[in-house]
Design a protein around this motif. Structure first.
Motif, PDB file in Angstrom:
ATOM      1  N   ARG A 160      45.354  46.116  32.059  1.00  0.00           N
ATOM      2  CA  ARG A 160      45.195  45.502  30.740  1.00  0.00           C
ATOM      3  C   ARG A 160      44.550  46.456  29.725  1.00  0.00           C
ATOM      4  O   ARG A 160      44.793  46.378  28.533  1.00  0.00           O
ATOM      5  CB  ARG A 160      44.317  44.258  30.877  1.00  0.00           C
ATOM      6  N   ALA A 161      43.738  47.383  30.224  1.00  0.00           N
ATOM      7  CA  ALA A 161      43.007  48.271  29.321  1.00  0.00           C
ATOM      8  C   ALA A 161      43.918  49.346  28.711  1.00  0.00           C
ATOM      9  O   ALA A 161      43.585  49.933  27.680  1.00  0.00           O
ATOM     10  CB  ALA A 161      41.864  48.932  30.069  1.00  0.00           C
ATOM     11  N   ASP A 162      45.065  49.613  29.327  1.00  0.00           N
ATOM     12  CA  ASP A 162      45.954  50.644  28.782  1.00  0.00           C
ATOM     13  C   ASP A 162      46.562  50.155  27.472  1.00  0.00           C
ATOM     14  O   ASP A 162      47.043  49.026  27.402  1.00  0.00           O
ATOM     15  CB  ASP A 162      47.089  50.965  29.765  1.00  0.00           C
ATOM     16  N   PRO A 163      46.542  51.013  26.444  1.00  0.00           N
ATOM     17  CA  PRO A 163      47.106  50.557  25.165  1.00  0.00           C
ATOM     18  C   PRO A 163      48.610  50.301  25.279  1.00  0.00           C
ATOM     19  O   PRO A 163      49.307  50.989  26.031  1.00  0.00           O
ATOM     20  CB  PRO A 163      46.816  51.723  24.209  1.00  0.00           C
ATOM     21  N   GLU A 164      49.076  49.284  24.569  1.00  0.00           N
ATOM     22  CA  GLU A 164      50.500  48.941  24.632  1.00  0.00           C
ATOM     23  C   GLU A 164      51.051  48.832  23.222  1.00  0.00           C
ATOM     24  O   GLU A 164      50.401  48.301  22.342  1.00  0.00           O
ATOM     25  CB  GLU A 164      50.690  47.574  25.319  1.00  0.00           C
ATOM     26  N   THR A 165      52.262  49.323  23.037  1.00  0.00           N
ATOM     27  CA  THR A 165      52.910  49.136  21.741  1.00  0.00           C
ATOM     28  C   THR A 165      53.471  47.717  21.707  1.00  0.00           C
ATOM     29  O   THR A 165      53.549  47.040  22.732  1.00  0.00           O
ATOM     30  CB  THR A 165      54.089  50.115  21.560  1.00  0.00           C
ATOM     31  N   LEU A 166      53.884  47.304  20.515  1.00  0.00           N
ATOM     32  CA  LEU A 166      54.472  45.973  20.383  1.00  0.00           C
ATOM     33  C   LEU A 166      55.692  45.834  21.307  1.00  0.00           C
ATOM     34  O   LEU A 166      55.835  44.840  22.015  1.00  0.00           O
ATOM     35  CB  LEU A 166      54.856  45.732  18.923  1.00  0.00           C
ATOM     36  N   HIS A 167      56.548  46.868  21.318  1.00  0.00           N
ATOM     37  CA  HIS A 167      57.751  46.781  22.158  1.00  0.00           C
ATOM     38  C   HIS A 167      57.412  46.713  23.639  1.00  0.00           C
ATOM     39  O   HIS A 167      58.079  46.032  24.412  1.00  0.00           O
ATOM     40  CB  HIS A 167      58.691  47.956  21.871  1.00  0.00           C
ATOM     41  N   GLU A 168      56.385  47.428  24.025  1.00  0.00           N
ATOM     42  CA  GLU A 168      55.964  47.348  25.432  1.00  0.00           C
ATOM     43  C   GLU A 168      55.506  45.931  25.769  1.00  0.00           C
ATOM     44  O   GLU A 168      55.826  45.396  26.819  1.00  0.00           O
ATOM     45  CB  GLU A 168      54.859  48.373  25.720  1.00  0.00           C
ATOM     46  N   ASP A 177      59.242  36.007  22.863  1.00  0.00           N
ATOM     47  CA  ASP A 177      58.492  37.221  22.530  1.00  0.00           C
ATOM     48  C   ASP A 177      59.374  38.452  22.318  1.00  0.00           C
ATOM     49  O   ASP A 177      58.975  39.377  21.627  1.00  0.00           O
ATOM     50  CB  ASP A 177      57.457  37.514  23.630  1.00  0.00           C
ATOM     51  N   VAL A 178      60.557  38.457  22.924  1.00  0.00           N
ATOM     52  CA  VAL A 178      61.420  39.638  22.790  1.00  0.00           C
ATOM     53  C   VAL A 178      61.906  39.815  21.356  1.00  0.00           C
ATOM     54  O   VAL A 178      61.997  40.927  20.851  1.00  0.00           O
ATOM     55  CB  VAL A 178      62.620  39.557  23.765  1.00  0.00           C
ATOM     56  N   THR A 179      62.178  38.703  20.682  1.00  0.00           N
ATOM     57  CA  THR A 179      62.678  38.840  19.314  1.00  0.00           C
ATOM     58  C   THR A 179      61.584  38.620  18.274  1.00  0.00           C
ATOM     59  O   THR A 179      61.728  39.017  17.133  1.00  0.00           O
ATOM     60  CB  THR A 179      63.819  37.844  19.023  1.00  0.00           C
ATOM     61  N   ALA A 180      60.500  37.993  18.665  1.00  0.00           N
ATOM     62  CA  ALA A 180      59.417  37.732  17.705  1.00  0.00           C
ATOM     63  C   ALA A 180      58.595  39.001  17.518  1.00  0.00           C
ATOM     64  O   ALA A 180      58.531  39.833  18.403  1.00  0.00           O
ATOM     65  CB  ALA A 180      58.537  36.615  18.219  1.00  0.00           C
ATOM     66  N   THR A 181      57.982  39.127  16.372  1.00  0.00           N
ATOM     67  CA  THR A 181      57.150  40.321  16.185  1.00  0.00           C
ATOM     68  C   THR A 181      55.733  39.951  15.762  1.00  0.00           C
ATOM     69  O   THR A 181      54.809  40.074  16.553  1.00  0.00           O
ATOM     70  CB  THR A 181      57.751  41.293  15.147  1.00  0.00           C
ATOM     71  N   LEU A 200      57.060  43.415  28.473  1.00  0.00           N
ATOM     72  CA  LEU A 200      56.227  42.771  29.497  1.00  0.00           C
ATOM     73  C   LEU A 200      56.446  41.257  29.493  1.00  0.00           C
ATOM     74  O   LEU A 200      56.507  40.612  30.543  1.00  0.00           O
ATOM     75  CB  LEU A 200      54.740  43.066  29.242  1.00  0.00           C
ATOM     76  N   ALA A 201      56.590  40.696  28.284  1.00  0.00           N
ATOM     77  CA  ALA A 201      56.833  39.248  28.188  1.00  0.00           C
ATOM     78  C   ALA A 201      58.162  38.879  28.839  1.00  0.00           C
ATOM     79  O   ALA A 201      58.278  37.847  29.507  1.00  0.00           O
ATOM     80  CB  ALA A 201      56.823  38.812  26.723  1.00  0.00           C
ATOM     81  N   ALA A 202      59.158  39.758  28.662  1.00  0.00           N
ATOM     82  CA  ALA A 202      60.472  39.483  29.261  1.00  0.00           C
ATOM     83  C   ALA A 202      60.368  39.461  30.783  1.00  0.00           C
ATOM     84  O   ALA A 202      60.986  38.625  31.454  1.00  0.00           O
ATOM     85  CB  ALA A 202      61.486  40.532  28.804  1.00  0.00           C
ATOM     86  N   VAL A 203      59.563  40.373  31.318  1.00  0.00           N
ATOM     87  CA  VAL A 203      59.354  40.393  32.773  1.00  0.00           C
ATOM     88  C   VAL A 203      58.542  39.162  33.194  1.00  0.00           C
ATOM     89  O   VAL A 203      58.891  38.450  34.137  1.00  0.00           O
ATOM     90  CB  VAL A 203      58.590  41.681  33.198  1.00  0.00           C
ATOM     91  N   GLY A 204      57.480  38.903  32.436  1.00  0.00           N
ATOM     92  CA  GLY A 204      56.545  37.865  32.860  1.00  0.00           C
ATOM     93  C   GLY A 204      57.045  36.441  32.670  1.00  0.00           C
ATOM     94  O   GLY A 204      56.677  35.544  33.438  1.00  0.00           O
TER      95      GLY A 204
END
Ligand code: GLU
Length: 253
Positions: free
Chosen positions: A61-69, A136-140, A73-77
């Motif tokens: 969780r501590a690793d920085p993530e871009t919006l696309h990442e 989440d995949v299409t929302a920003t 992740l949401a698509a996987v989760g």
């Protein structure tokens, strides 16, 4: 109460190591079952897809993530999350669920709004519990600002809910910032016309990631029904609010 929308935050659904908190899902599914048996129509707005994706891919969780990442992740989760909802709600408690993924745009376009309204009403009439999350995949913007609280308020307005219940891992809205004053007390009732001072407090306080009070106050502001903020870990929290007319946390009306 005949119809309620319950929002479940990420902190309740995931553990510190990123895995899904199955005990919580088990607890909440039997609580929803009880509402169901009392003919209370229930919609759940769930978070936890991004966190479940992290757990699945063993990311920190501590690793920085871009919006696309985060979106990836949401698509996987999301599928993992729904699989667990299916296990506890449908298989163990015989409460049929449906997956509903929405974006803020769906509320701005009359056609999609009408379709969403019709489908949710149909599901509720068939005693199905819609499990709503943001697409989440299409929302920003919403994903960026962690705003399932706001999504839940929009859903509550759309289905004409009697109450919106925001479940989190704190006991409610505090009179003062609890980090600064550990003796700070919970505010039991808030008049929605007097939210300003709480917004100022929430603005100064750090959100601690998901489930910050600011988005809860925003949800209270846009929702047309009363809003409860309560600790989802509390015993029989849903029955207390919905069936017994109690207020275990804060109510904003
Ligand atoms: N939609 C995001 C997720 O499921 C969470 C948004 C929020 O926490 O408000 O992970």
């Amino acid at each position: 109460m005949n119809r309620v929308v319950i929002k479940i935050g990420t902190n309740l659904l995931t553990r510190a190591d990123g895995s899904l908190n199955l005990e919580f899902l088990e607890k909440i599914s039997s609580e929803v079952k009880r509402l169901h048996m009392n003919d209370v129509e229930t919609v759940i707005v769930t978070s936890g897809a991004v966190a479940a994706g992290r757990g699945e891919l063993k990311l920190n969780r501590a690793d920085p993530e871009t919006l696309h990442e985060k979106q990836a992740l949401a698509a996987v989760g999301q599928s993992n999350l729904m699989q667990k909802y299916y296990k506890y709600f449908s298989l163990e408690n015989k409460v049929v669920i449906a997956q509903v993924l929405l974006t803020p745009h769906d509320f701005e376009n009359l056609d999609t709004l009408q379709n969403t309204h019709n489908v949710l009403k149909l599901l509720l009439a068939k005693k199905v519990v819609p499990i709503v999350n943001e697409n989440d995949v299409t929302a920003t913007d919403e994903l960026k600002y962690m705003a399932n609280d706001r999504l839940a308020a929009r859903v509550a307005n759309l289905v004409g809910a009697d109450s919106l219940i925001l479940l989190t891992d704190v006991d409610g809205l505090f009179e003062e910032e609890p980090h600064k004053n550990p003796k700070a007390k919970i505010v039991k009732t808030v008049d929605k016309r007097n939210l300003k001072k709480y917004f100022e407090m929430a603005g100064a306080a750090s959100d601690g990631g998901h489930g910050g009070m600011r988005t809860k106050l925003e949800a209270a502001k846009i929702s047309e029904c009363e809003v409860f903020i309560a600790n989802g870990l509390g015993k029989n929290v849903l029955a207390k609010i919905v069936l017994k007319d109690e207020n275990p946390g804060t109510v904003l009306r």
